[in-house]
Scaffold this motif. Structure first.
Motif, PDB file in Angstrom:
ATOM      1  N   PRO A  41       0.819  -1.214   0.000  1.00 37.69           N
ATOM      2  CA  PRO A  41       0.000   0.000   0.000  1.00 37.69           C
ATOM      3  C   PRO A  41       0.854   1.265   0.000  1.00 37.69           C
ATOM      4  CG  PRO A  41      -0.791  -1.520   1.650  1.00 37.69           C
ATOM      5  CD  PRO A  41       0.507  -2.056   1.149  1.00 37.69           C
ATOM      6  N   LEU A  42       2.005   1.140   0.646  1.00 37.43           N
ATOM      7  CA  LEU A  42       2.941   2.254   0.723  1.00 37.43           C
ATOM      8  C   LEU A  42       3.451   2.606  -0.675  1.00 37.43           C
ATOM      9  CD1 LEU A  42       4.204   3.524   3.244  1.00 37.43           C
ATOM     10  CD2 LEU A  42       6.147   2.068   2.888  1.00 37.43           C
ATOM     11  N   LEU A  43       3.862   1.590  -1.421  1.00 35.39           N
ATOM     12  CA  LEU A  43       4.415   1.815  -2.752  1.00 35.39           C
ATOM     13  C   LEU A  43       3.327   2.331  -3.689  1.00 35.39           C
ATOM     14  CD1 LEU A  43       6.649  -1.334  -3.103  1.00 35.39           C
ATOM     15  CD2 LEU A  43       7.263   0.933  -2.291  1.00 35.39           C
ATOM     16  N   LEU A  44       2.106   1.783  -3.493  1.00 36.52           N
ATOM     17  CA  LEU A  44       0.978   2.176  -4.336  1.00 36.52           C
ATOM     18  C   LEU A  44       0.682   3.662  -4.176  1.00 36.52           C
ATOM     19  CD1 LEU A  44      -1.080   0.691  -6.155  1.00 36.52           C
ATOM     20  CD2 LEU A  44      -2.637   0.707  -4.227  1.00 36.52           C
ATOM     21  N   SER A  45       0.945   4.186  -2.983  1.00 33.50           N
ATOM     22  CA  SER A  45       0.598   5.578  -2.736  1.00 33.50           C
ATOM     23  C   SER A  45       1.791   6.498  -2.970  1.00 33.50           C
ATOM     24  CB  SER A  45       0.083   5.740  -1.310  1.00 33.50           C
ATOM     25  OG  SER A  45       1.106   5.436  -0.398  1.00 33.50           O
ATOM     26  N   TYR A  46       2.900   5.946  -3.474  1.00 35.71           N
ATOM     27  CA  TYR A  46       4.081   6.771  -3.737  1.00 35.71           C
ATOM     28  C   TYR A  46       3.806   7.702  -4.898  1.00 35.71           C
ATOM     29  CZ  TYR A  46       8.857   8.023  -4.946  1.00 35.71           C
ATOM     30  OH  TYR A  46      10.003   8.716  -5.230  1.00 35.71           O
ATOM     31  N   SER A  47       4.060   8.975  -4.691  1.00 33.75           N
ATOM     32  CA  SER A  47       3.712   9.933  -5.739  1.00 33.75           C
ATOM     33  C   SER A  47       4.924  10.702  -6.250  1.00 33.75           C
ATOM     34  CB  SER A  47       2.672  10.919  -5.195  1.00 33.75           C
ATOM     35  OG  SER A  47       3.194  11.548  -4.048  1.00 33.75           O
ATOM     36  N   GLY A  48       6.108  10.361  -5.735  1.00 35.21           N
ATOM     37  CA  GLY A  48       7.295  11.122  -6.129  1.00 35.21           C
ATOM     38  C   GLY A  48       7.891  10.633  -7.438  1.00 35.21           C
ATOM     39  N   SER A  49       9.047  11.161  -7.748  1.00 41.25           N
ATOM     40  CA  SER A  49       9.753  10.779  -8.969  1.00 41.25           C
ATOM     41  C   SER A  49      10.315   9.372  -8.832  1.00 41.25           C
ATOM     42  CB  SER A  49      10.888  11.785  -9.197  1.00 41.25           C
ATOM     43  OG  SER A  49      11.986  11.150  -9.794  1.00 41.25           O
ATOM     44  N   THR A  50      10.414   8.662  -9.947  1.00 43.53           N
ATOM     45  CA  THR A  50      11.055   7.346  -9.914  1.00 43.53           C
ATOM     46  C   THR A  50      12.399   7.394 -10.644  1.00 43.53           C
ATOM     47  OG1 THR A  50       9.791   6.722 -11.860  1.00 43.53           O
ATOM     48  CG2 THR A  50       8.901   6.042  -9.742  1.00 43.53           C
ATOM     49  N   ALA A  51      12.951   8.613 -10.743  1.00 41.55           N
ATOM     50  CA  ALA A  51      14.236   8.770 -11.413  1.00 41.55           C
ATOM     51  C   ALA A  51      15.359   8.776 -10.383  1.00 41.55           C
ATOM     52  CB  ALA A  51      14.263  10.064 -12.204  1.00 41.55           C
ATOM     53  N   MET A  52      16.554   8.357 -10.815  1.00 48.70           N
ATOM     54  CA  MET A  52      17.712   8.412  -9.944  1.00 48.70           C
ATOM     55  C   MET A  52      18.642   9.490 -10.488  1.00 48.70           C
ATOM     56  SD  MET A  52      19.781   5.239  -8.425  1.00 48.70           S
ATOM     57  CE  MET A  52      20.957   4.865  -9.695  1.00 48.70           C
ATOM     58  N   TYR A  53      19.107  10.376  -9.609  1.00 49.01           N
ATOM     59  CA  TYR A  53      20.005  11.444 -10.044  1.00 49.01           C
ATOM     60  C   TYR A  53      21.434  11.034  -9.717  1.00 49.01           C
ATOM     61  CZ  TYR A  53      15.692  13.963 -10.443  1.00 49.01           C
ATOM     62  OH  TYR A  53      14.416  14.331 -10.817  1.00 49.01           O
ATOM     63  N   LEU A  54      22.280  10.962 -10.739  1.00 45.97           N
ATOM     64  CA  LEU A  54      23.660  10.546 -10.523  1.00 45.97           C
ATOM     65  C   LEU A  54      24.567  11.763 -10.512  1.00 45.97           C
ATOM     66  CD1 LEU A  54      23.849   7.484 -12.933  1.00 45.97           C
ATOM     67  CD2 LEU A  54      23.513   7.482 -10.470  1.00 45.97           C
ATOM     68  N   PRO A  55      25.591  11.763  -9.643  1.00 50.87           N
ATOM     69  CA  PRO A  55      26.579  12.838  -9.708  1.00 50.87           C
ATOM     70  C   PRO A  55      27.467  12.628 -10.951  1.00 50.87           C
ATOM     71  CG  PRO A  55      27.182  11.203  -8.068  1.00 50.87           C
ATOM     72  CD  PRO A  55      25.855  10.800  -8.585  1.00 50.87           C
ATOM     73  N   GLN A  56      28.138  13.708 -11.384  1.00 51.16           N
ATOM     74  CA  GLN A  56      28.918  13.655 -12.618  1.00 51.16           C
ATOM     75  C   GLN A  56      29.872  12.460 -12.715  1.00 51.16           C
ATOM     76  OE1 GLN A  56      28.244  15.424 -15.397  1.00 51.16           O
ATOM     77  NE2 GLN A  56      29.602  13.889 -16.233  1.00 51.16           N
ATOM     78  N   PRO A  57      30.672  12.197 -11.653  1.00 53.86           N
ATOM     79  CA  PRO A  57      31.629  11.084 -11.793  1.00 53.86           C
ATOM     80  C   PRO A  57      30.938   9.775 -12.172  1.00 53.86           C
ATOM     81  CG  PRO A  57      31.934  12.223  -9.681  1.00 53.86           C
ATOM     82  CD  PRO A  57      30.772  12.854 -10.334  1.00 53.86           C
ATOM     83  N   LEU A  58      29.781   9.509 -11.570  1.00 56.89           N
ATOM     84  CA  LEU A  58      29.079   8.264 -11.879  1.00 56.89           C
ATOM     85  C   LEU A  58      28.402   8.345 -13.245  1.00 56.89           C
ATOM     86  CD1 LEU A  58      27.408   7.281  -8.478  1.00 56.89           C
ATOM     87  CD2 LEU A  58      29.313   6.148  -9.625  1.00 56.89           C
ATOM     88  N   ALA A  59      27.870   9.530 -13.567  1.00 64.57           N
ATOM     89  CA  ALA A  59      27.149   9.692 -14.831  1.00 64.57           C
ATOM     90  C   ALA A  59      28.069   9.435 -16.013  1.00 64.57           C
ATOM     91  CB  ALA A  59      26.557  11.097 -14.926  1.00 64.57           C
ATOM     92  N   SER A  60      29.375   9.755 -15.861  1.00 67.25           N
ATOM     93  CA  SER A  60      30.302   9.588 -16.984  1.00 67.25           C
ATOM     94  C   SER A  60      30.539   8.116 -17.315  1.00 67.25           C
ATOM     95  CB  SER A  60      31.631  10.294 -16.675  1.00 67.25           C
ATOM     96  OG  SER A  60      32.167   9.751 -15.501  1.00 67.25           O
ATOM     97  N   PHE A  61      30.173   7.215 -16.376  1.00 66.74           N
ATOM     98  CA  PHE A  61      30.226   5.785 -16.708  1.00 66.74           C
ATOM     99  C   PHE A  61      29.134   5.408 -17.708  1.00 66.74           C
ATOM    100  CE2 PHE A  61      32.432   5.458 -12.560  1.00 66.74           C
ATOM    101  CZ  PHE A  61      33.565   4.786 -13.001  1.00 66.74           C
ATOM    102  N   LEU A  62      28.027   6.190 -17.698  1.00 71.35           N
ATOM    103  CA  LEU A  62      26.893   5.851 -18.548  1.00 71.35           C
ATOM    104  C   LEU A  62      26.946   6.574 -19.889  1.00 71.35           C
ATOM    105  CD1 LEU A  62      23.943   5.844 -15.977  1.00 71.35           C
ATOM    106  CD2 LEU A  62      25.492   4.003 -16.614  1.00 71.35           C
ATOM    107  N   MET A  63      27.404   7.822 -19.866  1.00 71.36           N
ATOM    108  CA  MET A  63      27.473   8.598 -21.105  1.00 71.36           C
ATOM    109  C   MET A  63      28.778   9.360 -21.164  1.00 71.36           C
ATOM    110  SD  MET A  63      23.801  10.258 -21.940  1.00 71.36           S
ATOM    111  CE  MET A  63      23.846  10.183 -23.710  1.00 71.36           C
ATOM    112  N   SER A  64      29.420   9.330 -22.332  1.00 71.17           N
ATOM    113  CA  SER A  64      30.547  10.225 -22.519  1.00 71.17           C
ATOM    114  C   SER A  64      30.406  10.845 -23.907  1.00 71.17           C
ATOM    115  CB  SER A  64      31.879   9.460 -22.366  1.00 71.17           C
ATOM    116  OG  SER A  64      31.914   8.402 -23.285  1.00 71.17           O
TER     117      SER A  64
END
Lengths: 421, 421
Positions: free
Chosen positions: B148-171
């Motif tokens: 029920p808790l998850l069902l009522s979750y209304s926030g974002s489902t995105a994860m924000y990565l800091p630059q050092p980690l993001a560069s592993f995914l995109m360069s």
């Protein structure tokens, strides 16, 4: 009587219409899913009760069956508080229903507050089974646990009176003395000629008290094999019948949300309580505990509140209300109250008879069977039935009380849908 | 280091601004009310614990203090499962907060689902304390109760990565191999140059697993006087500090609903756990039971989910995560696991030392202190601390672990607000 039955005929076409049009899709989707869940809940309960019975027995959470005194099994420990299994299976079933059907915030508020109140009540019942709480906690905690429920109530707070009662409040478009008196606390609707009384906050108070009453009422009418689970089952089936009748007789293909809510909660309740009943029926292999009584009471209160049905619900509790009113002198210690007021077993035969309390004083003359008696029957309807119909077998007594419960449901149906329509 | 501290200076004006303008009204109304409720909750817990301790002791819900072996009090029964009182007082406090502040359906959904999940978890903990459930139930039931808790979750489902980690995914605005791999399951935001990964349903799964993890994590790092209540208290205070910092540093006079939610849940938790701690601190007069561990874990998970804080929350659980990872070989029966892995008392002196398990086989060479040992320390960080710092008094060990918990919180704060800002 035949006329009354014929009065149901006009709704038949709409029943057929409802079933064979748009309703069918909705029926398959929602009610069908709920029925499937409830069947699963029934089997899950059947499967889990022996497992948890071992747990409770091992930990000493068990009791003696007082109705078996003097028999070979008198000293057997019967596992206690198995309503726990019902409660948890019920919660899981309704969570799954909620995942399927609660789509908007309004519905989620209702489902979540209902889940919380029922869960808190089951919890409290289980604490009571394990720790034997004092009475004050049993009154304070249900009150608090029903607050989120009341807060999320979105229905009308008006009471609709039938003409005979309304005429006590207004006659010739003027308020009577009683009407003026009531008008101080609430608002008597003059345009509806006294048929509508807007109760406002008092209605919320009424529902809160009802929640406290329901949770304790089943607990008082209890103590013989199969009675608690049986009465829960009869009340739930009656409620379900009422709701199905309302859906069919409304003659539209739009089922109201609150009717659906009731059905989604009643079906799993029926499934789990039937599972428990098959172990609790005479001779009981398990006891249901306060857990089950509290769980049942709160479930009914929740359905009454959220499906806007609280006055009719009260009529389904007639046996419990009569039993409570009859018990009041003993419960509030106006008369001697022995620790157990259960019927007692007659020696040598397999029959129960009424149990008694000492009542020599002439103050208790109304409770004596003969004026020179020194012992009076304890004030529960179980003892009253045994006094009226003579000693009977434990199973027969359960059947009698359940039959009485069923007759009261039929009476409630008659009052609600024939007399007041 | 001094630079880092100076970096906090710019937010000071907004702190002052926030406190002295519109915020003040809100502060007095909501947080003030919540503080008052929490102080009451503290005193209510202090008052009720001795009462319920009598109940549990009378019903045999008690245990021996293993850390007192060989002393005069070794055979004393210590009342168990007093987390029950915390849980109920906490639920009542949050219901009262909800009555005051939850005004619209959106808020009610969040409050009610949070209440339900926490209530169900406390219930489960108490069942575990009274019946000793098997592990499978401890994993299945929290999962369902968090639905029920998850069902009522209304926030974002995105994860924000800091630059050092993001560069592993995109360069160079192109997905790397790892980025492409992740892109199969989730959506790597190309416009944000890999800094945002939209996880969708996986995020819900992550939060569900987190709820199960949190509820069991505190239960594993436990067993010496004051540790469970102490770590709950330290984590709650850290969370509260983070939330207050966020409110102040956001520099607006509009507090977000989710920050407020966290504060309204954290304050009563701190109140009740402090009350419990004063009885559970060395020498413990009561035990907290699984009830408290589950209650704490679910409360933190709920706050993490509804105040959109689940990744930072994980950093506050570093000691529990390390302890869990270190315990894995024993928990999953890869190595012998004695029933109790608690530190043991040294004879004659009031000091604890690490407990051991038999590890003659060379398979366990990594766990041996010396290569010819036949006994290895049990894999918990309690034993690890005792191995590193030598035998110490039970109270000192608790203080050490709590200090470690505090250092991890400070580290989490540094990572979250300095490193990743």
């Amino acid at each position: 009587m035949k006329d009354k039955l014929l009065a149901f005929l006009p709704i038949l076409p709409s029943v057929i219409y409802v079933i064979w049009t748009d309703y069918w899709r909705l029926f398959v989707q929602r009610v069908g899913f709920s029925i499937a869940i409830s069947v699963l809940a029934y089997f899950a309960t059947l499967r889990l009760i022996p497992i948890f019975a071992d747990y409770t027995l091992k930990k000493g959470l068990s009791g003696k069956d007082l109705g078996k005194k003097g028999t070979a099994v008198e000293n057997n420990d019967v596992p206690e508080a198995l309503g726990l299994v019902c409660g948890i299976v019920f919660l899981i079933s309704t969570i799954l229903s909620q995942l399927m059907f609660a789509t908007n915030d309004k519905q989620l508020v209702i489902f979540n507050s209902a889940l919380f109140s029922i869960c808190f009540m089951i919890f409290l019942g289980y604490i009571d089974d394990t720790l034997d709480l004092k009475w004050r906690y049993k009154l304070i905690l249900p009150t608090i646990s029903s607050l989120p429920l009341l807060l999320s109530y979105s229905g009308s707070t008006a009471m609709y009176l039938p003409q005979p009662l309304a005429s006590f409040l207004m006659s010739d478009h003027k308020l009577t003395v009683l009407g003026q008196l009531i008008n101080i606390f609430a608002v008597v609707d003059a345009e509806a000629n006294g048929k509508i009384v807007e109760l406002g906050g008092w209605f919320l108070l009424f529902m809160g008290l009802q929640a406290v009453f329901c949770t304790n009422a089943i607990n008082i009418l209890a103590g013989i094999n199969g009675l608690e689970a049986g009465q829960g089952f009869v009340i739930a089936c009656s409620l379900l019948f009422f709701k199905v009748y309302e859906i069919c007789s409304s003659g539209t293909n739009n089922i109201k949300e609150n009717e659906l809510f009731a059905i989604l909660y009643l079906l799993p309740y029926i499934g789990t309580s039937l599972g428990l009943l098959s172990y609790n029926w005479y001779p009981a292999k398990v006891f249901v505990g306060d857990t089950f009584c509290y769980f049942s009471g709160m479930t009914f209160a929740v359905i009454g509140i959220h499906s806007h049905f609280s006055k009719t619900l009260l009529m389904l509790f007639i046996p419990q209300i009569l039993n409570f009113l009859y018990s009041v002198p003993q419960l509030f210690k106006l008369m001697p109250c022995p620790r157990h007021r259960l019927p007692k077993k007659l020696p040598n035969v397999d029959l129960l008879t009424y149990s008694t309390f000492p009542c020599e004083s002439s103050r208790y003359r109304w409770f004596k069977i003969r004026s020179n008696d020194t012992e009076c029957p304890n004030c529960t309807i179980l003892n009253l039935f045994l006094r009226w119909f003579g000693p009977m077998h434990e199973r027969s007594l359960t059947v009698c009380i359940l039959l009485f419960q069923f007759i009261c449901s039929a009476l409630a149906f008659y009052i609600r849908y024939v007399l007041l329509e």
